[in-house]
Write a protein that holds these residues in place. Structure first.
Motif, PDB file in Angstrom:
ATOM      1  N   ASP A 325      56.557  78.970  23.614  1.00  0.00           N
ATOM      2  CA  ASP A 325      55.319  79.076  24.389  1.00  0.00           C
ATOM      3  C   ASP A 325      55.074  77.805  25.176  1.00  0.00           C
ATOM      4  OD1 ASP A 325      54.197  81.722  23.675  1.00  0.00           O
ATOM      5  OD2 ASP A 325      54.423  80.906  21.651  1.00  0.00           O
ATOM      6  N   TYR A 326      55.286  76.680  24.533  1.00  0.00           N
ATOM      7  CA  TYR A 326      55.269  75.413  25.266  1.00  0.00           C
ATOM      8  C   TYR A 326      56.103  74.406  24.510  1.00  0.00           C
ATOM      9  CZ  TYR A 326      51.091  74.524  22.289  1.00  0.00           C
ATOM     10  OH  TYR A 326      50.203  74.392  21.257  1.00  0.00           O
ATOM     11  N   ILE A 327      56.223  73.223  25.072  1.00  0.00           N
ATOM     12  CA  ILE A 327      57.081  72.216  24.447  1.00  0.00           C
ATOM     13  C   ILE A 327      56.222  71.048  23.980  1.00  0.00           C
ATOM     14  CG2 ILE A 327      58.943  70.550  24.845  1.00  0.00           C
ATOM     15  CD1 ILE A 327      60.188  72.555  26.759  1.00  0.00           C
ATOM     16  N   HIS A 328      56.449  70.676  22.744  1.00  0.00           N
ATOM     17  CA  HIS A 328      55.701  69.574  22.147  1.00  0.00           C
ATOM     18  C   HIS A 328      56.489  68.287  22.361  1.00  0.00           C
ATOM     19  CE1 HIS A 328      52.648  68.102  19.335  1.00  0.00           C
ATOM     20  NE2 HIS A 328      53.599  67.361  18.793  1.00  0.00           N
ATOM     21  N   LEU A 329      55.842  67.320  22.994  1.00  0.00           N
ATOM     22  CA  LEU A 329      56.527  66.064  23.320  1.00  0.00           C
ATOM     23  C   LEU A 329      55.923  64.927  22.498  1.00  0.00           C
ATOM     24  CD1 LEU A 329      56.524  66.641  27.179  1.00  0.00           C
ATOM     25  CD2 LEU A 329      58.533  66.768  25.690  1.00  0.00           C
ATOM     26  N   ASP A 330      56.671  64.461  21.523  1.00  0.00           N
ATOM     27  CA  ASP A 330      56.178  63.393  20.649  1.00  0.00           C
ATOM     28  C   ASP A 330      56.447  62.041  21.279  1.00  0.00           C
ATOM     29  OD1 ASP A 330      55.237  64.816  18.203  1.00  0.00           O
ATOM     30  OD2 ASP A 330      57.283  65.600  18.272  1.00  0.00           O
ATOM     31  N   VAL A 331      55.392  61.432  21.777  1.00  0.00           N
ATOM     32  CA  VAL A 331      55.521  60.115  22.396  1.00  0.00           C
ATOM     33  C   VAL A 331      55.190  59.062  21.335  1.00  0.00           C
ATOM     34  CG1 VAL A 331      54.654  58.576  24.183  1.00  0.00           C
ATOM     35  CG2 VAL A 331      54.849  61.050  24.639  1.00  0.00           C
ATOM     36  N   PRO A 357      54.548  74.746  29.785  1.00  0.00           N
ATOM     37  CA  PRO A 357      53.557  73.703  29.489  1.00  0.00           C
ATOM     38  C   PRO A 357      54.128  72.580  28.619  1.00  0.00           C
ATOM     39  CG  PRO A 357      52.606  75.870  29.180  1.00  0.00           C
ATOM     40  CD  PRO A 357      54.072  76.086  29.416  1.00  0.00           C
ATOM     41  N   PHE A 358      53.735  71.366  28.961  1.00  0.00           N
ATOM     42  CA  PHE A 358      54.098  70.187  28.178  1.00  0.00           C
ATOM     43  C   PHE A 358      52.876  69.760  27.375  1.00  0.00           C
ATOM     44  CE2 PHE A 358      57.744  68.339  31.011  1.00  0.00           C
ATOM     45  CZ  PHE A 358      58.594  69.327  30.542  1.00  0.00           C
ATOM     46  N   ASP A 359      53.084  69.699  26.072  1.00  0.00           N
ATOM     47  CA  ASP A 359      52.031  69.310  25.137  1.00  0.00           C
ATOM     48  C   ASP A 359      52.371  67.891  24.689  1.00  0.00           C
ATOM     49  OD1 ASP A 359      50.128  69.331  23.075  1.00  0.00           O
ATOM     50  OD2 ASP A 359      51.439  70.430  21.698  1.00  0.00           O
ATOM     51  N   SER A 360      51.798  66.907  25.371  1.00  0.00           N
ATOM     52  CA  SER A 360      52.160  65.516  25.093  1.00  0.00           C
ATOM     53  C   SER A 360      51.297  64.967  23.966  1.00  0.00           C
ATOM     54  CB  SER A 360      51.995  64.654  26.349  1.00  0.00           C
ATOM     55  OG  SER A 360      52.816  65.145  27.371  1.00  0.00           O
ATOM     56  N   HIS A 361      51.953  64.661  22.902  1.00  0.00           N
ATOM     57  CA  HIS A 361      51.271  64.164  21.700  1.00  0.00           C
ATOM     58  C   HIS A 361      51.492  62.651  21.655  1.00  0.00           C
ATOM     59  CE1 HIS A 361      51.052  64.397  16.969  1.00  0.00           C
ATOM     60  NE2 HIS A 361      50.139  63.596  17.512  1.00  0.00           N
ATOM     61  N   LEU A 362      50.441  61.920  22.005  1.00  0.00           N
ATOM     62  CA  LEU A 362      50.594  60.479  22.159  1.00  0.00           C
ATOM     63  C   LEU A 362      50.355  59.755  20.838  1.00  0.00           C
ATOM     64  CD1 LEU A 362      48.824  59.850  25.604  1.00  0.00           C
ATOM     65  CD2 LEU A 362      51.105  60.773  25.109  1.00  0.00           C
ATOM     66  N   MET A 363      51.443  59.356  20.227  1.00  0.00           N
ATOM     67  CA  MET A 363      51.327  58.545  19.008  1.00  0.00           C
ATOM     68  C   MET A 363      51.527  57.107  19.443  1.00  0.00           C
ATOM     69  SD  MET A 363      53.253  61.142  16.451  1.00  0.00           S
ATOM     70  CE  MET A 363      54.019  62.076  17.732  1.00  0.00           C
ATOM     71  N   ILE A 364      50.500  56.606  20.132  1.00  0.00           N
ATOM     72  CA  ILE A 364      50.584  55.265  20.717  1.00  0.00           C
ATOM     73  C   ILE A 364      49.261  54.540  20.505  1.00  0.00           C
ATOM     74  CG2 ILE A 364      52.233  55.970  22.512  1.00  0.00           C
ATOM     75  CD1 ILE A 364      49.944  56.091  24.498  1.00  0.00           C
ATOM     76  N   ASN A 365      49.353  53.228  20.533  1.00  0.00           N
ATOM     77  CA  ASN A 365      48.135  52.414  20.458  1.00  0.00           C
ATOM     78  C   ASN A 365      47.414  52.428  21.797  1.00  0.00           C
ATOM     79  OD1 ASN A 365      48.176  51.639  17.807  1.00  0.00           O
ATOM     80  ND2 ASN A 365      49.431  49.802  18.191  1.00  0.00           N
ATOM     81  N   GLU A 366      46.128  52.256  21.736  1.00  0.00           N
ATOM     82  CA  GLU A 366      45.295  52.173  22.934  1.00  0.00           C
ATOM     83  C   GLU A 366      45.609  53.250  23.973  1.00  0.00           C
ATOM     84  OE1 GLU A 366      43.733  47.974  23.785  1.00  0.00           O
ATOM     85  OE2 GLU A 366      45.897  47.727  23.622  1.00  0.00           O
ATOM     86  N   PRO A 367      45.528  54.502  23.561  1.00  0.00           N
ATOM     87  CA  PRO A 367      45.891  55.580  24.492  1.00  0.00           C
ATOM     88  C   PRO A 367      45.059  55.559  25.773  1.00  0.00           C
ATOM     89  CG  PRO A 367      44.727  56.448  22.566  1.00  0.00           C
ATOM     90  CD  PRO A 367      45.053  55.021  22.262  1.00  0.00           C
ATOM     91  N   VAL A 368      43.822  55.033  25.673  1.00  0.00           N
ATOM     92  CA  VAL A 368      42.959  55.052  26.865  1.00  0.00           C
ATOM     93  C   VAL A 368      43.578  54.280  28.023  1.00  0.00           C
ATOM     94  CG1 VAL A 368      41.577  53.029  26.193  1.00  0.00           C
ATOM     95  CG2 VAL A 368      40.556  54.827  27.627  1.00  0.00           C
ATOM     96  N   LYS A 369      44.438  53.327  27.673  1.00  0.00           N
ATOM     97  CA  LYS A 369      45.070  52.532  28.733  1.00  0.00           C
ATOM     98  C   LYS A 369      46.221  53.275  29.413  1.00  0.00           C
ATOM     99  CE  LYS A 369      44.137  47.827  27.208  1.00  0.00           C
ATOM    100  NZ  LYS A 369      44.710  46.671  26.484  1.00  0.00           N
TER     101      LYS A 369
END
Lengths: 562, 324
Positions: A325-331, A357-369
């Motif tokens: 259905d879509y692709i999960h992208l583990d960042v 659809p790209f489902d970007s899963h942001l496992m990152i610090n300070e994502p707001v930046k």
């Protein structure tokens, strides 16, 4: 001035949510009317969803606004589908759908100018395209830039007038029309390929055969030979519809048609591919079960980091051909989690390969930046972790994503609960990822405590009017996917359990079948709760196409309902 | 009577369309591979962006006209009578008459045909539309005109352009005798008393108006005073004028080149029988088809169906003997 237009369109999840809402209204309306056409309303449900909530320019408070786009429903019998979306879009209250087909209502059995916002009196098939060409020519004479969208049924194109119109559109180069062919393979009497073949004559009774072999599809050739730009898509996939509309609208000098292969009755198992549901309303006793079934739609999203990290391009292709259905992208940035995967630049590269659809899963610090980079890279849904956000930074992220028509997701780690600051965002959240492994690497085992956590979480979500999608992420396998579904998850990230398999397509199919079994059981529970074995039997009896009936009967027997 | 001045309705229609096209940028003209014959191609030469020839595709012609009208255009769609009501009645009914935006009734489409009735001549019965009045007048929201001459064509074309809504106007193929004067006023639903009389009435439309005048003239020789009405507005029909004629003259003969079932004669009979019943005789095709006749034989074809001034005079006398 208008809630839904090209600049202010909704994101993937919001469109899906509105499509679901409209489908439920179709059930309500046709049930209340005692007749009507749910089958053809459901086959075009996603098409209307993409038009109403992303592409179409209109103002429900000013339905005769001169510069509005025109939506012409040539397959007029699918009126319940049109009216439901008009209600969702704000033309009139949803409650008015209960007047469908009743004396004194503006919601006639077929679309009618009596209802402000309706552009065309449909019902007599085969005339809508000619009418649309007239509307398009008028726009050209007046130098207007609005666009004309016309939806035809496939059975409807038996009518010779459709081809008269097709020639006329090509002659006058009416590139301000985008037509849709709702290719659901069913007309009133039976399958189109039995009544009047548009592709190739169907041998046997299994219409799903027609889906499998593209070499048998001839409908596109017909339109091409009539001078049209032809785009062929899966008509239930929102991203494909959106991309096709964009392509069609930017094609100049010739008219465009989007041939959307669809399933009549899509979304309700017993209606799907069943000619009986062309023009029949659901009974009152089964309507609540149907509603539950519609609520139980689910999605499978493979996570490509479980595959070959040196060739993610190939992993994306495997997901697409495997019908994810879509692709999960583990960042992962190597800071919020110990591992590092890729960043937005990789996503941008992958974006050019597909519209899935790209489902970007942001496992990152300070994502707001960084979140803007991920929007610009082409993400459809972006999820950030509560552990690295606060009310202010997530508020910023939330607003940016909504403005950019990107789905807004929040994720929580196994040892985290939803913080209180997040409650105010719950009503407008599109997705909540509940991690069932400690994020950081692929191939971990599902943490069993997640089930208990889900119960607590559901209470909080209900209290705060959550209407998004819960995504189960981490260690989801064939052994636990059904319990995740029961917990309330409606999308499932499959890492090594999918991408790790040689045959992604069959792995995804296995996932789907496993959930389907659980879903069928839940629906039987509901039938039993509402009407005991009588309703259970009736429900089973509705499933007449293919092997569904036997399979559902078996589940009912095992549950002791028969 | 003086020999008639014969003029061509299609040329007059075309001329009027061009005038209207100059006055109003919303006028659009559509045809279906008969635009040279209908002479609407003249409009196309001057206004190429507002002229559409859709080929031999009448259903498409009608629905396309509806689409243009729904977007604010005034559509004039033209071809032969036999191919519009005779072929595209569903598109006319559901596509033009039925859709009613706001408080309006129907869409702003004018179906103007030529080659109506038996006087089509050599093309034969397959091309002689003798059912169109019946078909068109039973469709709600449609108004139906049968002009008798080119003055009527010009004025009615103008009237239709200025009056919102669906209209059907049927012209003849051959040149037609002038029966009106340039100052004649035409109003929707108003018949014209073209000759007064007190002993009987002939109600005519299209090419039969001149015949009716000739019949009245010959009856005059026999001392019978015959009123002649041009019932060009078949729908709405002028019920008051008909009632007056019934009261004052006591009997009505109708004559049209159309099946007597459902045509102008039926409309007259329906109206008179409700308001002031008097003997009525309908002249026209007696529920039978026409056949080929060369131009100089058309009078013979019409005669076969009783469509002559002689027969009208005969029926007037017959009716007078049946007066209540």
């Amino acid at each position: 001035m208008k809630p839904c237009n090209r600049e202010m369109g909704l994101n993937y999840y919001q469109i899906k949510k509105n499509v679901l809402r409209a489908r439920k209204l179709v059930i309500k309306a046709t049930n209340s009317a005692g007749s009507g056409h749910p089958g053809g309303s459901f086959s075009m449900a996603e098409i209307l969803g993409c038009l109403f909530y992303k592409h179409l320019q209109y103002d429900p408070k000013n339905p005769t606004w001169d510069d509005r786009d025109r939506l012409i429903l040539s397959k007029g019998h699918a009126a319940p589908g049109l009216f439901s979306n008009m209600a969702v879009a704000g033309y009139f209250p949803e409650s008015e759908l209960e007047t469908l087909r009743k004396f004194g209502s503006k919601l006639q059995g077929h679309p009618d100018l009596k209802c402000p916002g309706v552009e065309f009196c449909g019902g007599s098939l085969g005339t809508g395209l000619s009418y649309s060409v007239g509307v398009a020519l008028a726009a050209k004479i007046d130098g207007k830039n609005h666009h004309i969208y016309t939806i035809m049924g496939d059975g409807e194109t038996d009518e010779g007038q459709v081809w008269e119109a097709a020639m006329t559109a090509a002659k006058y180069k009416v590139d301000n029309i985008t037509a849709f062919l709702d290719r659901n393979f069913i007309q009133q009497d039976s399958y189109t390929e039995k009544i009047m073949p548009l592709d190739e004559k169907l041998e046997g009774d299994d219409i799903s055969e027609m889906w499998k072999d593209a070499s048998r599809w001839k409908t596109g050739d017909k339109w091409r030979s009539f001078g049209w730009n032809v785009i062929e898509i899966d008509g239930h996939r929102i991203e494909q519809i959106n991309s096709a509309i964009t392509k069609a609208n930017s094609t100049k000098g010739i008219p465009s048609i989007i041939i959307a292969r669809t399933i009549k009755g899509k979304g309700v198992e017993h209606m799907e591919d069943n000619p009986q549901w062309h023009g029949k309303a659901p009974d009152s006793d089964v309507s609540p079960i149907i509603n539950l079934e519609l609520d139980s739609q689910f999605m499978i999203a493979p996570s490509i980091i479980a595959g070959d990290m040196t060739n993610l391009e190939n992993e994306v292709k495997r997901c697409v051909s495997g019908r994810a259905d879509y692709i999960h992208l583990d960042v992962m940035d190597g800071q919020f989690v110990p591992t590092k995967t890729f960043d937005h630049r990789k996503i941008q590269e992958l974006r050019s390969l597909t519209v899935i659809p790209f489902d970007s899963h942001l496992m990152i610090n300070e994502p707001v930046k960084h979140v803007r980079d991920y929007v610009e890279a082409g993400s459809d849904i972006i999820t950030v972790h509560v552990e690295v956000c606060d009310e202010s930074s997530f508020g910023e992220i939330h607003d940016l994503l909504k403005q950019s028509q990107v789905g807004v997701g929040l994720a929580i780690n196994p040892d985290t609960d939803l913080p209180e600051w997040s409650y105010k965002f719950i009503p407008t959240l599109d997705q909540l990822i509940v991690m069932s492994v400690v994020p950081g690497k692929s191939g971990q085992k599902y943490i069993e405590e997640t089930h208990g956590k889900m119960i607590r979480l559901n209470t909080v979500l209900n209290e705060h009017n959550f209407s998004g999608c819960i995504e189960a992420d981490g260690g989801v396998t064939l052994d636990n996917i059904d319990s995740c579904f029961v917990d309330g998850a409606r999308s499932f990230v499959g890492g090594s359990a999918i991408i790790g398999k040689q045959d992604v397509r069959s792995a995804i199919r296995d996932f789907r079948n496993q959930v389907l079994k659980t879903k069928r059981k839940i629906l039987l529970d509901k039938a039993n709760e509402l009407g005991g074995s009588t309703l259970v039997k009736k429900w089973i009896g509705l499933h007449v196409v293919g092997e569904k009936q036997e399979q559902i009967k078996k589940i009912a027997e095992e549950a002791g309902y028969l | 009577m003086n020999p008639p001045i014969m003029t061509d309705m299609r040329s007059e229609y075309s001329k009027t369309l061009i005038e209207l096209g100059r006055e109003n940028p919303n006028i659009v003209v559509l045809g279906a591979d008969t635009t040279d014959s209908l002479k609407t191609s003249g409009f196309g030469k001057i206004f190429p962006n507002r002229f559409f020839n859709v080929g031999i595709a009448e259903a498409n012609l009608v629905s396309l006209s509806a689409g243009l009208a729904a977007s604010g255009k005034i559509s004039f769609a033209s071809t032969y009578a036999i191919f519009l009501p005779g072929r595209a009645v569903d598109q006319i009914r559901n596509g033009i008459a039925y859709p009613s935006p706001g408080n309006k009734k129907g869409l702003n489409v004018k179906l103007v045909v030529s080659h109506g009735g038996l006087s089509v001549g050599p093309d034969g019965g397959s091309h002689q539309q003798i059912e169109d009045i019946a078909i068109m007048r039973v469709i709600p929201n449609f108004r139906v005109f049968i002009p008798a001459d080119t003055f009527a064509v010009s004025k009615l074309t103008r009237l239709m352009a200025n009056e919102y809504g669906p209209f059907y106007m049927r012209m003849a193929r051959s040149n037609t005798p002038v029966v009106h004067s340039e100052s004649q006023d035409f109003q929707i639903g108003k018949g014209i008393t073209i000759r007064d009389g007190s002993d009987c009435t002939i109600a005519a439309c299209g090419i039969t108006v001149r015949m009716a005048l000739e019949a009245a003239e010959s009856l005059q020789q026999e001392g019978i005073s015959c009123r002649v009405l041009d019932m060009f507005s078949v729908k709405p029909i002028d019920a008051e004028l008909l009632e007056k004629a019934a009261r004052e003259t006591g009997g009505i003969v109708t004559c049209e080149e159309h099946n007597i079932l459902g045509g102008m004669g039926s409309a007259v009979a329906e109206s008179v029988s409700e308001r002031y019943p008097v003997p009525i005789k309908r002249i026209g095709a007696q529920d039978m088809f026409g056949e080929s006749a060369r131009d100089n034989e058309i009078s013979l074809l019409l005669e076969k169906h009783g469509i002559t001034s002689f027969n009208m005079a005969k029926q007037v006398k017959e009716i007078r003997s049946r007066k209540l």
